[in-house]
Design a protein around this motif. Structure first.
Motif, PDB file in Angstrom:
ATOM      1  N   GLU A   1      38.781  -1.609   4.412  1.00 12.28           N
ATOM      2  CA  GLU A   1      39.617  -0.713   5.222  1.00 12.28           C
ATOM      3  C   GLU A   1      38.745   0.085   6.200  1.00 12.28           C
ATOM      4  O   GLU A   1      39.109   0.298   7.343  1.00 12.28           O
ATOM      5  N   PHE A   2      37.577   0.507   5.719  1.00 15.88           N
ATOM      6  CA  PHE A   2      36.661   1.257   6.581  1.00 15.88           C
ATOM      7  C   PHE A   2      36.063   0.337   7.653  1.00 15.88           C
ATOM      8  O   PHE A   2      36.090   0.668   8.844  1.00 15.88           O
ATOM      9  N   PHE A   3      35.551  -0.815   7.234  1.00 10.02           N
ATOM     10  CA  PHE A   3      34.886  -1.696   8.204  1.00 10.02           C
ATOM     11  C   PHE A   3      35.872  -2.210   9.256  1.00 10.02           C
ATOM     12  O   PHE A   3      35.514  -2.369  10.419  1.00 10.02           O
ATOM     13  N   GLU A   4      37.105  -2.453   8.847  1.00 17.51           N
ATOM     14  CA  GLU A   4      38.116  -2.886   9.809  1.00 17.51           C
ATOM     15  C   GLU A   4      38.373  -1.765  10.832  1.00 17.51           C
ATOM     16  O   GLU A   4      38.468  -2.004  12.037  1.00 17.51           O
ATOM     17  N   ALA A   5      38.452  -0.528  10.331  1.00 16.53           N
ATOM     18  CA  ALA A   5      38.739   0.615  11.223  1.00 16.53           C
ATOM     19  C   ALA A   5      37.621   0.832  12.241  1.00 16.53           C
ATOM     20  O   ALA A   5      37.888   1.140  13.410  1.00 16.53           O
ATOM     21  N   VAL A   6      36.363   0.673  11.821  1.00 19.45           N
ATOM     22  CA  VAL A   6      35.241   0.989  12.729  1.00 19.45           C
ATOM     23  C   VAL A   6      34.648  -0.257  13.395  1.00 19.45           C
ATOM     24  O   VAL A   6      33.604  -0.170  14.048  1.00 19.45           O
ATOM     25  N   ARG A   7      35.338  -1.393  13.227  1.00 22.61           N
ATOM     26  CA  ARG A   7      34.822  -2.678  13.730  1.00 22.61           C
ATOM     27  C   ARG A   7      34.347  -2.584  15.185  1.00 22.61           C
ATOM     28  O   ARG A   7      33.295  -3.081  15.534  1.00 22.61           O
ATOM     29  N   LYS A   8      35.122  -1.908  16.024  1.00 21.32           N
ATOM     30  CA  LYS A   8      34.779  -1.877  17.457  1.00 21.32           C
ATOM     31  C   LYS A   8      34.013  -0.621  17.850  1.00 21.32           C
ATOM     32  O   LYS A   8      33.731  -0.410  19.023  1.00 21.32           O
ATOM     33  N   THR A   9      33.719   0.237  16.900  1.00 23.15           N
ATOM     34  CA  THR A   9      33.186   1.559  17.252  1.00 23.15           C
ATOM     35  C   THR A   9      32.062   1.973  16.317  1.00 23.15           C
ATOM     36  O   THR A   9      32.183   2.944  15.589  1.00 23.15           O
ATOM     37  N   GLN A  10      30.963   1.202  16.339  1.00 25.04           N
ATOM     38  CA  GLN A  10      29.940   1.502  15.335  1.00 25.04           C
ATOM     39  C   GLN A  10      28.962   2.611  15.730  1.00 25.04           C
ATOM     40  O   GLN A  10      28.185   3.077  14.896  1.00 25.04           O
ATOM     41  N   ASP A  11      28.978   3.049  16.986  1.00 26.85           N
ATOM     42  CA  ASP A  11      28.100   4.158  17.366  1.00 26.85           C
ATOM     43  C   ASP A  11      28.676   5.452  16.808  1.00 26.85           C
ATOM     44  O   ASP A  11      29.882   5.675  16.868  1.00 26.85           O
ATOM     45  N   LYS A  12      27.797   6.293  16.300  1.00 25.72           N
ATOM     46  CA  LYS A  12      28.229   7.491  15.565  1.00 25.72           C
ATOM     47  C   LYS A  12      29.297   8.348  16.284  1.00 25.72           C
ATOM     48  O   LYS A  12      30.296   8.723  15.663  1.00 25.72           O
TER      49      LYS A  12
ATOM     50  N   CYS B   1      32.586   8.169  13.740  1.00 27.99           N
ATOM     51  CA  CYS B   1      32.962   9.235  12.801  1.00 27.99           C
ATOM     52  C   CYS B   1      34.413   9.712  12.984  1.00 27.99           C
ATOM     53  O   CYS B   1      35.145   9.833  11.999  1.00 27.99           O
ATOM     54  N   PRO B   2      34.890   9.930  14.225  1.00 23.44           N
ATOM     55  CA  PRO B   2      36.305  10.326  14.350  1.00 23.44           C
ATOM     56  C   PRO B   2      37.256   9.279  13.790  1.00 23.44           C
ATOM     57  O   PRO B   2      38.297   9.633  13.222  1.00 23.44           O
ATOM     58  N   VAL B   3      36.911   8.005  13.934  1.00 20.86           N
ATOM     59  CA  VAL B   3      37.765   6.945  13.386  1.00 20.86           C
ATOM     60  C   VAL B   3      37.769   7.041  11.847  1.00 20.86           C
ATOM     61  O   VAL B   3      38.815   6.916  11.200  1.00 20.86           O
TER      62      VAL B   3
ATOM     63  N   TYR C   1      23.437  11.416   1.644  1.00 24.65           N
ATOM     64  CA  TYR C   1      23.790  11.000   3.004  1.00 24.65           C
ATOM     65  C   TYR C   1      25.311  11.028   3.116  1.00 24.65           C
ATOM     66  O   TYR C   1      26.014  11.140   2.111  1.00 24.65           O
ATOM     67  N   CYS C   2      25.805  10.910   4.341  1.00 23.75           N
ATOM     68  CA  CYS C   2      27.233  11.116   4.566  1.00 23.75           C
ATOM     69  C   CYS C   2      28.078  10.151   3.737  1.00 23.75           C
ATOM     70  O   CYS C   2      28.995  10.575   3.036  1.00 23.75           O
ATOM     71  N   GLY C   3      27.791   8.855   3.829  1.00 24.27           N
ATOM     72  CA  GLY C   3      28.584   7.950   2.997  1.00 24.27           C
ATOM     73  C   GLY C   3      28.510   6.487   3.385  1.00 24.27           C
ATOM     74  O   GLY C   3      28.283   5.629   2.541  1.00 24.27           O
ATOM     75  N   CYS C   4      28.683   6.180   4.670  1.00 24.71           N
ATOM     76  CA  CYS C   4      28.759   4.759   5.065  1.00 24.71           C
ATOM     77  C   CYS C   4      27.369   4.126   5.133  1.00 24.71           C
ATOM     78  O   CYS C   4      26.352   4.821   5.090  1.00 24.71           O
TER      79      CYS C   4
END
Ligand code: SF4
Length: 168
Positions: A57-68, A72-74, A151-154
């Motif tokens: 669920e996380f990787f799908e959400a940030v798939r296109k937006t990996q820069d911090k 992070c907002p995603v 660390y934060c988590g991801c």
């Protein structure tokens, strides 16, 4: 979790905990944090719902937006939206997040996301600056042998931490 829970209890809120963190990597770290929250919930007699661990669920959400700055907002949105859904399911009037206790997060951005979601869902987003108790809660956790995250988590934040510690 320690300081926000104390503050909410002081203000006579009835608190229901929800642990939803598909962002946490690896699974062993997820388990450590989940166990810590579970133990503290038992200690404080706070009811707690734990969502299953589903990192896709996380990787799908940030798939296109990996820069911090975009990622992070995603990530905040994903977790707060799901929390709002659980709040409605449990008949709660509002929701908040322990993210507001971290000096490492963008508190204003989190409040904006939480408030927007609350409006969409017909709930209240409780936004208190919990950062005042960050150090105090950290010390208390150490005394109580409660695990504290490094660390934060991801996986991205884990790599960022490793890169920083290599430089020192
Ligand atoms: S650094 Fe933290 S807030 Fe940002 S994407 Fe990773 S887990 Fe989420």
């Amino acid at each position: 979790m320690i300081y926000p829970l104390e503050q909410l209890h002081k203000r006579d809120y009835e608190v229901q905990g929800y642990f939803y963190n598909p962002n946490i990597h690896p699974k062993a770290e997820y388990e450590r944090r989940k166990d810590a929250v579970e133990n503290f919930s038992l200690f404080t007699e706070t009811p707690l719902v734990i969502a299953g661990y589903n990192p896709e669920e996380f990787f799908e959400a940030v798939r296109k937006t990996q820069d911090k700055p975009q990622r992070c907002p995603v990530c905040w949105y994903l977790r707060l939206k799901k929390t709002a859904g659980m709040a409605k399911q449990l008949d709660c009037q509002g929701f908040t997040t322990t993210l507001l206790a971290s000096p490492y997060q963008d508190q204003q951005a989190i409040i904006k996301i939480g408030t927007d979601i609350a409006r969409e869902e017909g709930l209240i987003f409780y936004s208190e600056d919990f950062r005042a108790g960050f150090r105090q809660a950290h010390n208390k956790a150490h005394k109580m042998s409660i695990y504290c995250q490094k660390y934060c988590g991801c996986s991205y934040s884990e790599s960022e931490r490793c890169r920083k510690s290599e430089k020192h």
